[in-house]
Write an enzyme that holds these catalytic residues in place. Sequence first.
Site, PDB file in Angstrom:
ATOM      1  N   HIS A  57       0.835  -1.200   0.000  1.00  0.00           N
ATOM      2  CA  HIS A  57       0.000   0.000   0.000  1.00  0.00           C
ATOM      3  C   HIS A  57       0.874   1.256   0.000  1.00  0.00           C
ATOM      4  CE1 HIS A  57       0.931   0.224   4.232  1.00  0.00           C
ATOM      5  NE2 HIS A  57       0.636  -1.062   4.294  1.00  0.00           N
ATOM      6  N   SER A  96      -6.784   3.004   5.898  1.00  0.00           N
ATOM      7  CA  SER A  96      -6.861   1.546   5.942  1.00  0.00           C
ATOM      8  C   SER A  96      -7.042   1.023   4.532  1.00  0.00           C
ATOM      9  CB  SER A  96      -8.028   1.102   6.821  1.00  0.00           C
ATOM     10  OG  SER A  96      -9.220   1.158   6.066  1.00  0.00           O
ATOM     11  N   LYS A  97      -6.725  -0.263   4.395  1.00  0.00           N
ATOM     12  CA  LYS A  97      -6.852  -0.870   3.071  1.00  0.00           C
ATOM     13  C   LYS A  97      -8.305  -0.813   2.593  1.00  0.00           C
ATOM     14  CE  LYS A  97      -2.760  -3.523   3.879  1.00  0.00           C
ATOM     15  NZ  LYS A  97      -2.158  -4.748   4.365  1.00  0.00           N
ATOM     16  N   ARG A  98      -9.205  -0.816   3.551  1.00  0.00           N
ATOM     17  CA  ARG A  98     -10.617  -0.804   3.170  1.00  0.00           C
ATOM     18  C   ARG A  98     -11.094   0.575   2.704  1.00  0.00           C
ATOM     19  NH1 ARG A  98     -11.633  -3.082   8.006  1.00  0.00           N
ATOM     20  NH2 ARG A  98     -10.412  -4.984   7.828  1.00  0.00           N
ATOM     21  N   ASP A  99     -10.357   1.614   3.101  1.00  0.00           N
ATOM     22  CA  ASP A  99     -10.761   2.978   2.699  1.00  0.00           C
ATOM     23  C   ASP A  99     -10.871   3.100   1.191  1.00  0.00           C
ATOM     24  OD1 ASP A  99     -10.964   3.887   5.203  1.00  0.00           O
ATOM     25  OD2 ASP A  99      -9.075   5.012   5.239  1.00  0.00           O
TER      26      ASP A  99
END
Length: 505
Positions: free
Chosen positions: A18, A263-266
């Site tokens: 990321h 976050s990765k989910r963002d």
Amino acid sequence: MSRKVRVRFAPSPTGGLHMGGMRTILYNYLFARQNGGEFVLRIEDTDQTRYVPGAEEYIFECLKWAGLEPDESPLKPGQFGPYRQSERKPMYRSYAEKLVKDGNAYYAFDTPEELERMRQEFKSEGNASPQYDRLTRGNMRNSLTLSNEEVEKLLSEGTPHVIRIKMPESETISFTDMIRGEVSFDSSLVDDKVLLKADGMPTYHLAVVVDDYLMQITHAFRGEEWLPSAPVHILLWKYLFGIDAMPQWAHLPLILGPNGKLSKRDGEKYGFPVFAMNWTDPRTNHTAEGFREKGFLPEAFINLLALLGWNDGTDQELFTLEELVQKFSIDRVHSAGAKFDYEKAKWFNQEWIKRKSDAELAPLVKQLLATVAIAPTDETLVRVIGLVKERCQLLPDFVQQSSFFFEAPKQLDLDAVKPKWNDAKRLFFAELIRNFQLTQTWVGADLERNCKEIAAANNIKPGEVMLPLRIMLVGGKFGPGVFDIVEIIGKEETISRIEKALHLL
Ligand code: GLU
């Protein structure tokens, strides 16, 4: 004599890279280049349970795309190999044994059930997070509680065991971080981390210290999330190699998303990429979008990453990698979280698209057009890119902004034309077609003049026929100058598109 600068990026191959990881790579790289040093890539794969196939190859590919290639890596071994910790397994045990011998670590024979029982007992006594530490180790089965004979017997029988660090009581452990200055920890609050696992593999804590030493690392840049591990690492340095040998550390600030820590989910939640390149998790087959596939140029990606936590003290925002190598300074990296702003990220990309020559962009745009079965000649493509690039923020925008140069639009926004359509305009276009048919040389400026003359002769303001003409050629209200388009698509195609539209009106 000062040592040659050697830095390392030490990812665990557990998933996609990321933004934070890429920024760590970049700062390592800049620091190494600036100091005539070496940048090492070491794969930290000691936790086999977290190993994800493909993650390592993905990391190599990201580095290549970003143009941040290491001087030493598993693919390009130098004299400090191997560069994968799993391949260095035999190197670690002796260090762990030395720690035991010196009284700084101990063997622990507790089974998973015994560990679980300890946790339950502690919880029932009201402790929120029971851990293996100075409070509990005295009740466990380890070389601090068992007699020497028992320990020898268990070891000789091959009883599964781990080696744990023995955290000292009430010691203040401190170091000077290159970004944060003096940082201190209370040793009593840190648990007795496992250093060597039952399968003989080191944990991250032991391996990172041993390898930074053996690979002669002088500076380590890593994410802020590793700060809590620092006291364990500092003690290991002190016990094994002497504190003076320890690399200088810089713990980089967090990257913040719209809602606190990014976050990765963002990415999915807010519709922006978080990973450097598309990452498909082999366990779920789910693909998370990457900056590369979203249409970012590597130059723009690097530029925006550099500014997530650093600036050069002036208003300058656009930097080439070479400029960053010259201007980057760790003193100007701030410790407060750095906010990621996707709109700003796109602005960086647009600026980088403008900075690139049309010919440099051509192969990238060609690839994208190929995905919609358009295969332009290089010459035309370069001209078209010159006309439309100001309008493109992301590389895929080129498809929408330029397809109509190569094929007639599939849909025409005639609703934008119909309300003001009349016989005078129909006559005007019929005359325009005749004029175009008779025109020998096909030059935009001449054609525009002809068009204006015909409009004037028909008592129509040129402005009134420009929008219909654009929609006939492009399909919608966008694109560069109408007569630039006319010139490039050529006589036949221009006439054919106007005729087709006249039928529909
Ligand atoms: N293996 C750690 C990671 O995955 C490295 C942390 C460090 O740089 O010490 O990020």
